[in-house]
Design a protein around this motif. Structure first.
Motif, short mmCIF file in Angstrom:
data_model
loop_
_atom_site.label_atom_id
_atom_site.label_comp_id
_atom_site.label_asym_id
_atom_site.label_seq_id
_atom_site.Cartn_x
_atom_site.Cartn_y
_atom_site.Cartn_z
N GLU A 156 8.88 -16.07 21.15
CA GLU A 156 8.39 -17.40 20.92
C GLU A 156 8.96 -18.08 19.58
OE1 GLU A 156 4.20 -16.76 20.43
OE2 GLU A 156 3.89 -15.92 22.36
N GLY A 157 9.82 -17.18 19.10
CA GLY A 157 10.45 -17.94 18.06
C GLY A 157 10.04 -17.70 16.65
N PHE A 158 10.63 -17.82 15.44
CA PHE A 158 10.27 -17.51 14.19
C PHE A 158 9.61 -18.69 13.42
CE2 PHE A 158 14.21 -15.06 14.51
CZ PHE A 158 13.71 -13.94 14.35
N ASP A 159 8.45 -18.30 12.76
CA ASP A 159 7.56 -19.07 12.18
C ASP A 159 8.35 -19.79 10.97
OD1 ASP A 159 4.90 -19.01 13.50
OD2 ASP A 159 5.13 -16.86 12.85
N ALA A 160 9.26 -19.29 10.46
CA ALA A 160 10.03 -19.54 9.13
C ALA A 160 11.16 -18.88 8.98
CB ALA A 160 9.28 -19.59 7.86
N ALA A 161 12.03 -19.01 8.19
CA ALA A 161 13.19 -18.25 7.71
C ALA A 161 13.81 -18.48 6.30
CB ALA A 161 14.52 -18.63 8.61
N ILE A 162 14.00 -17.37 5.47
CA ILE A 162 14.41 -17.58 4.39
C ILE A 162 16.05 -17.33 4.38
CG2 ILE A 162 14.91 -15.94 2.07
CD1 ILE A 162 12.08 -15.93 1.88
N VAL A 163 16.81 -17.94 3.59
CA VAL A 163 18.40 -17.95 4.12
C VAL A 163 18.83 -17.67 2.51
CG1 VAL A 163 20.37 -19.25 4.43
CG2 VAL A 163 18.53 -19.75 5.75
N SER A 164 19.42 -16.62 2.26
CA SER A 164 19.95 -15.91 1.03
C SER A 164 21.39 -15.97 0.88
CB SER A 164 19.22 -14.61 0.63
OG SER A 164 19.70 -13.55 1.54
N ALA A 165 21.90 -16.50 2.16
CA ALA A 165 23.46 -16.46 2.28
C ALA A 165 23.81 -17.24 3.37
CB ALA A 165 24.00 -15.06 2.51
N ASN A 166 25.10 -17.74 3.49
CA ASN A 166 25.33 -18.63 4.60
C ASN A 166 26.73 -17.95 5.21
OD1 ASN A 166 25.60 -20.58 6.19
ND2 ASN A 166 25.27 -22.39 4.68
N SER A 167 26.97 -18.21 6.28
CA SER A 167 27.95 -17.93 7.21
C SER A 167 28.05 -18.69 8.58
CB SER A 167 28.23 -16.49 7.29
OG SER A 167 27.21 -15.95 8.30
N ASP A 168 29.15 -18.39 9.27
CA ASP A 168 29.21 -19.36 10.60
C ASP A 168 28.15 -18.65 11.45
OD1 ASP A 168 31.49 -20.30 9.63
OD2 ASP A 168 32.94 -18.98 10.57
N ALA A 169 27.44 -17.46 11.44
CA ALA A 169 26.30 -16.86 11.94
C ALA A 169 25.03 -17.63 11.81
CB ALA A 169 26.22 -15.37 11.86
N LEU A 170 25.07 -18.29 10.76
CA LEU A 170 23.68 -18.74 10.52
C LEU A 170 22.89 -19.77 11.34
CD1 LEU A 170 21.25 -18.98 8.34
CD2 LEU A 170 22.52 -20.78 7.09
N ALA A 171 23.77 -20.32 11.97
CA ALA A 171 23.35 -21.51 12.97
C ALA A 171 22.42 -20.52 14.20
CB ALA A 171 24.29 -22.33 13.48
N ALA A 172 23.06 -19.64 14.72
CA ALA A 172 22.47 -19.03 15.53
C ALA A 172 21.25 -18.25 15.47
CB ALA A 172 23.31 -17.77 15.85
N PHE A 173 20.89 -17.96 14.21
CA PHE A 173 19.85 -17.38 13.55
C PHE A 173 18.80 -18.60 13.47
CE2 PHE A 173 22.30 -13.71 12.85
CZ PHE A 173 21.44 -12.77 12.78
N LEU A 174 19.09 -19.67 12.79
CA LEU A 174 18.18 -20.78 12.76
C LEU A 174 17.73 -21.52 14.13
CD1 LEU A 174 19.69 -22.55 9.41
CD2 LEU A 174 17.64 -20.84 9.63
N SER A 175 18.54 -21.53 14.89
CA SER A 175 18.42 -21.67 16.37
C SER A 175 17.20 -21.10 16.96
CB SER A 175 19.48 -21.70 17.37
OG SER A 175 19.52 -20.53 17.60
N HIS A 176 16.64 -20.03 16.37
CA HIS A 176 15.50 -19.43 17.03
C HIS A 176 14.28 -19.73 16.20
CE1 HIS A 176 17.39 -16.65 19.86
NE2 HIS A 176 18.59 -16.83 19.30
N LEU A 177 14.16 -20.66 15.27
CA LEU A 177 12.94 -21.15 14.60
C LEU A 177 12.33 -21.84 15.88
CD1 LEU A 177 14.48 -22.51 11.24
CD2 LEU A 177 12.87 -20.91 11.62
N LYS A 178 11.03 -21.81 15.57
CA LYS A 178 9.83 -22.65 16.67
C LYS A 178 10.28 -24.02 16.16
CE LYS A 178 6.16 -18.99 16.55
NZ LYS A 178 4.69 -18.91 16.30
N ALA A 179 9.69 -24.85 17.04
CA ALA A 179 10.33 -26.51 16.85
C ALA A 179 9.32 -26.83 15.69
CB ALA A 179 9.51 -26.95 18.18
N GLY A 180 10.16 -27.36 14.92
CA GLY A 180 9.80 -27.98 13.62
C GLY A 180 9.44 -26.90 12.33
N ALA A 181 9.78 -25.55 12.81
CA ALA A 181 9.27 -24.50 11.80
C ALA A 181 10.28 -24.71 10.42
CB ALA A 181 9.59 -23.19 12.29
N PRO A 182 10.06 -24.54 9.16
CA PRO A 182 10.87 -24.69 8.19
C PRO A 182 11.69 -23.56 7.87
CG PRO A 182 8.55 -24.15 7.50
CD PRO A 182 8.54 -24.06 8.90
N PHE A 183 12.69 -23.80 7.15
CA PHE A 183 13.33 -22.57 6.39
C PHE A 183 13.62 -23.00 4.89
CE2 PHE A 183 16.73 -25.34 7.72
CZ PHE A 183 17.65 -25.25 6.93
#
Length: 274
Positions: free
Chosen positions: A172-199
């Motif tokens: 059903e997607g993630f309620d939120a995300a914490i991002v402690s690093a950045n790379s080309d793979a990040l967008a794939a992980f954030l794309s699984h956030l629920k609609a409007g969910a924050p990170f």
């Protein structure tokens, strides 16, 4: 026990500006109290304590003695090893701020990108203590480690199957995300956030993360007595399986070189005394 991360390395290298001769690095650590001011009532000589004091005007923690404001000091829980207490102040207080700004609670699903690093490690551990279901990104050789911290699942950010795996772990997607690093793979992980969910991400993560349709919240570790009290309450009687790699003070150059290599799992610890 003194510790540091990429921020200290960047300061030493001059990336944040010229470094004055005699500058003592180090933003956090642990040790025993050698002296207290006359108006300090909640600490005494000999107490085991930890502290996070960034930009400390009296000098940093890469020294045998350090003077810090009393409201930036906490008692080390009796069951906690000093090397863990020295490794965790900055990253634990930073991770705590991220969880608080996202209002993470029991039963929520949280994605932690960069889960094997310092902030990521403690974000996993603290979120698990709050009852959240945590899915962390980690290379295969660090996945057992983040599971030991309480991650329900671990995902290799470089895997070609990561999207299918994330969908399976959080259908059903993630309620939120914490991002402690950045790379080309990040967008794939954030794309699984629920609609409007924050990170949320700590200041210093570069390039700054962005995902259309989702609020990007920034945070820093809170240096205050109240924040330390909340952290000690969260620790309680639990152990923190934070992975640390120790270097003696005489090998400080080697320790900096290890940080520059990247992909540090957990934290680097500088031991002042043998």
């Amino acid at each position: 026990m003194r510790v540091w991360g990429p921020g200290t390395q960047a300061q030493r290298s001059g990336a944040w500006g010229s470094v004055k001769p005699g500058t003592i690095l180090g933003a956090d650590g642990s040790g025993k109290i050698a002296a207290v001011a006359a108006d300090v009532t909640n600490f005494k000589v000999g107490d085991r304590v930890y502290s996070y004091s960034y930009g400390n005007p009296n000098g940093g923690f890469h020294a045998e003695y350090v003077s810090v404001p009393a409201d930036r000091v906490g008692h080390v829980p009796p069951h906690l090893e000093m090397k863990i207490a020295g490794a965790m102040p900055c990253v634990a207080l930073t991770a705590q701020s991220g969880l608080e700004i996202l209002k993470i609670g029991s039963g929520q699903t949280l994605s932690v990108f960069g889960a094997s690093g310092g902030v990521g490690s403690l974000a996993v551990w603290l979120a698990n203590g709050r009852g959240a279901i945590v899915v962390g990104s980690a290379r295969p050789d660090a996945q057992d480690y983040i599971r030991s911290l309480g991650a329900a699942h671990a995902v290799d950010p470089g895997s070609s199957e990561r999207n299918a795996i994330l969908k399976r772990f959080a259908p059903e997607g993630f309620d939120a995300a914490i991002v402690s690093a950045n790379s080309d793979a990040l967008a794939a992980f954030l794309s699984h956030l629920k609609a409007g969910a924050p990170f949320a991400y700590p200041n210093g993560v570069e390039p700054k993360p962005h995902m259309s349709g989702h609020a990007a919240l920034t945070f820093d570790g809170e240096m205050s007595r109240a924040a330390i009290e909340r952290l000690n309450a969260a620790i309680g009687s639990r152990t923190i399986p934070l992975r640390v790699q120790e270097f003696p003070l005489t090998d400080v150059a080697e320790a900096h070189h290890r940080i520059e290599q990247g992909h540090v799992v957990g934290k680097i610890v500088l031991r002042i005394r043998s």
